[in-house]
Write a protein that holds these residues in place. Structure first.
Motif, short mmCIF file in Angstrom:
data_model
loop_
_atom_site.label_atom_id
_atom_site.label_comp_id
_atom_site.label_asym_id
_atom_site.label_seq_id
_atom_site.Cartn_x
_atom_site.Cartn_y
_atom_site.Cartn_z
N THR A 214 0.84 -1.20 0.00
CA THR A 214 0.00 0.00 0.00
C THR A 214 0.87 1.25 0.00
O THR A 214 1.88 1.30 0.72
CB THR A 214 -0.91 0.03 1.24
OG1 THR A 214 -1.75 -1.12 1.24
CG2 THR A 214 -1.78 1.28 1.24
N ALA A 215 0.50 2.26 -0.80
CA ALA A 215 1.23 3.53 -0.84
C ALA A 215 0.27 4.64 -1.26
O ALA A 215 -0.91 4.40 -1.53
CB ALA A 215 2.42 3.45 -1.78
N ALA A 216 0.79 5.85 -1.33
CA ALA A 216 -0.05 7.02 -1.62
C ALA A 216 -0.40 7.16 -3.09
O ALA A 216 -1.41 7.77 -3.43
CB ALA A 216 0.65 8.29 -1.14
N ASP A 217 0.42 6.61 -3.99
CA ASP A 217 0.13 6.74 -5.42
C ASP A 217 0.59 5.51 -6.18
O ASP A 217 1.38 4.70 -5.68
CB ASP A 217 0.77 8.01 -6.00
CG ASP A 217 2.28 8.03 -5.87
OD1 ASP A 217 2.94 7.21 -6.54
OD2 ASP A 217 2.79 8.87 -5.11
N ALA A 218 0.10 5.38 -7.40
CA ALA A 218 0.35 4.18 -8.20
C ALA A 218 1.82 4.02 -8.56
O ALA A 218 2.34 2.89 -8.61
CB ALA A 218 -0.50 4.23 -9.47
N ASP A 219 2.51 5.12 -8.83
CA ASP A 219 3.93 5.04 -9.18
C ASP A 219 4.75 4.45 -8.04
O ASP A 219 5.66 3.64 -8.25
CB ASP A 219 4.47 6.41 -9.58
CG ASP A 219 3.98 6.88 -10.93
OD1 ASP A 219 3.48 6.03 -11.70
OD2 ASP A 219 4.08 8.08 -11.21
N ARG A 220 4.45 4.88 -6.82
CA ARG A 220 5.19 4.37 -5.67
C ARG A 220 4.89 2.89 -5.46
O ARG A 220 5.81 2.11 -5.14
CB ARG A 220 4.83 5.17 -4.43
CG ARG A 220 5.56 4.74 -3.17
CD ARG A 220 7.07 4.82 -3.30
NE ARG A 220 7.73 4.53 -2.04
CZ ARG A 220 9.02 4.26 -1.91
NH1 ARG A 220 9.81 4.25 -2.99
NH2 ARG A 220 9.54 4.01 -0.72
N VAL A 221 3.65 2.48 -5.64
CA VAL A 221 3.30 1.07 -5.53
C VAL A 221 4.10 0.26 -6.55
O VAL A 221 4.64 -0.81 -6.24
CB VAL A 221 1.79 0.85 -5.74
CG1 VAL A 221 1.47 -0.64 -5.90
CG2 VAL A 221 1.00 1.42 -4.58
N SER A 222 4.19 0.77 -7.78
CA SER A 222 4.94 0.08 -8.83
C SER A 222 6.42 -0.06 -8.46
O SER A 222 7.03 -1.11 -8.67
CB SER A 222 4.79 0.84 -10.15
OG SER A 222 5.52 0.21 -11.18
N THR A 223 6.99 1.00 -7.88
CA THR A 223 8.39 0.97 -7.48
C THR A 223 8.62 -0.10 -6.40
O THR A 223 9.58 -0.88 -6.46
CB THR A 223 8.83 2.34 -6.94
OG1 THR A 223 8.76 3.30 -7.99
CG2 THR A 223 10.26 2.30 -6.41
N LEU A 224 7.73 -0.14 -5.41
CA LEU A 224 7.86 -1.13 -4.34
C LEU A 224 7.66 -2.54 -4.87
O LEU A 224 8.39 -3.47 -4.48
CB LEU A 224 6.84 -0.82 -3.24
CG LEU A 224 7.05 0.48 -2.48
CD1 LEU A 224 5.84 0.78 -1.59
CD2 LEU A 224 8.32 0.42 -1.62
N ALA A 225 6.69 -2.71 -5.77
CA ALA A 225 6.43 -4.03 -6.34
C ALA A 225 7.63 -4.51 -7.16
O ALA A 225 8.01 -5.69 -7.10
CB ALA A 225 5.18 -3.99 -7.20
N ASP A 226 8.24 -3.61 -7.92
CA ASP A 226 9.42 -3.98 -8.71
C ASP A 226 10.57 -4.42 -7.81
O ASP A 226 11.28 -5.39 -8.12
CB ASP A 226 9.87 -2.80 -9.57
CG ASP A 226 8.96 -2.53 -10.75
OD1 ASP A 226 8.12 -3.40 -11.06
OD2 ASP A 226 9.07 -1.44 -11.35
N ALA A 227 10.75 -3.72 -6.69
CA ALA A 227 11.83 -4.09 -5.77
C ALA A 227 11.59 -5.47 -5.17
O ALA A 227 12.52 -6.28 -5.02
CB ALA A 227 11.94 -3.05 -4.65
N ILE A 228 10.33 -5.77 -4.85
CA ILE A 228 9.99 -7.07 -4.27
C ILE A 228 10.21 -8.19 -5.29
O ILE A 228 10.86 -9.20 -5.00
CB ILE A 228 8.54 -7.07 -3.76
CG1 ILE A 228 8.41 -6.15 -2.54
CG2 ILE A 228 8.08 -8.48 -3.40
CD1 ILE A 228 6.98 -5.84 -2.15
N THR A 229 9.65 -8.01 -6.49
CA THR A 229 9.71 -9.09 -7.47
C THR A 229 11.10 -9.30 -8.05
O THR A 229 11.42 -10.40 -8.51
CB THR A 229 8.70 -8.84 -8.61
OG1 THR A 229 8.95 -7.56 -9.21
CG2 THR A 229 7.27 -8.88 -8.08
#
Length: 236
Positions: A214-229
């Motif tokens: 969960t984050a404040a905006d879609a771009d940040r969610v994408s950044t976090l998801a990329d780091a995880i995957t």
């Protein structure tokens, strides 16, 4: 971080979904019980998903650290400034239980209720300060999804809807453990709209881990998801 501060963080993460005050920091985490809709609609429950021999090597981005979800048997990257809690370690800590009792005093929640809720998660992690009205966070379900193939877009859309969210974009991704999937969504908590993603990655012993970001905006969610995957790997 002190035990009392850790207890406060965990309590916030577990209870903020019910907070309808739009002026306060919001940690919006869909209920992990919704994951049952994925396992119920998938193949069968004899999980056999295995890491792909074609998987890429794990990579931890600069400014990130590895954390472990022990029940799922995986490690992955989260931002350096985040704090993480292992639910099993918390349940077995007398010091932490004492802190929980202090923070739940006067609330409509007992220590046992708190621990039962926390037991639904293998790992919880969060930023220590909010980004506007949203505190970035993630959790990993304690129960591995016992499915034999990657859940489909329809499966994850159903999962989002079960969590009272609005599904956005579904995509598949190659992780170091094999093919995974990401379903982004939005979720309204009180007057605040937050962005999130359900991330599915195969685990070493079969099945899939469900990670919610969960984050404040879609771009940040994408950044976090990329780091995880890009960093997920078998726990050592």
């Amino acid at each position: 971080m002190s035990t009392l501060s850790a207890a406060a963080f965990a309590l916030t993460a577990l209870t903020a979904c019910g907070n309808d005050n739009s002026n306060s920091a919001t940690t919006a985490t869909p209920s992990p019980s919704a994951s049952a809709s994925v396992s119920a609609s998938a193949d069968d429950h004899s999980a056999s998903a295995a890491p792909s021999t074609d998987a890429v090597a794990p990579s931890v981005p600069d400014g990130y650290k590895l954390v472990t979800a022990p029940k799922n048997g995986i490690s992955f990257a989260i931002p350096d400034g985040w704090f993480e809690l292992d639910s099993s370690a918390v349940a077995n800590s007398e010091e932490f239980r004492d802190a929980i009792e202090q923070y739940t005093a006067g609330l409509n929640m007992t220590t046992e209720d708190f621990l039962k809720q926390m037991a639904q998660f293998d790992l919880m992690a969060s930023a220590l300060t909010p980004d506007g009205t949203v505190t970035e966070n993630l959790n990993v379900n304690a129960q591995v999804l016992p499915v034999t193939s990657l859940p489909t877009e329809d499966d994850l859309k159903q999962l989002v809807e079960s969590a009272q969210g609005n599904a956005d974009v579904y995509s598949t991704t190659t992780t170091p453990l094999g093919e995974g999937a990401i379903e982004s969504y939005t979720l309204t908590v009180g007057e605040v709209t937050v962005h999130g993603a359900f991330i599915l990655v195969p685990v070493p012993n079969g099945g899939y881990a469900l990670i919610t970001v969960t984050a404040a905006d879609a771009d940040r969610v994408s950044t976090l998801a990329d780091a995880i995957t890009s960093s997920v790997q078998a726990a050592k």
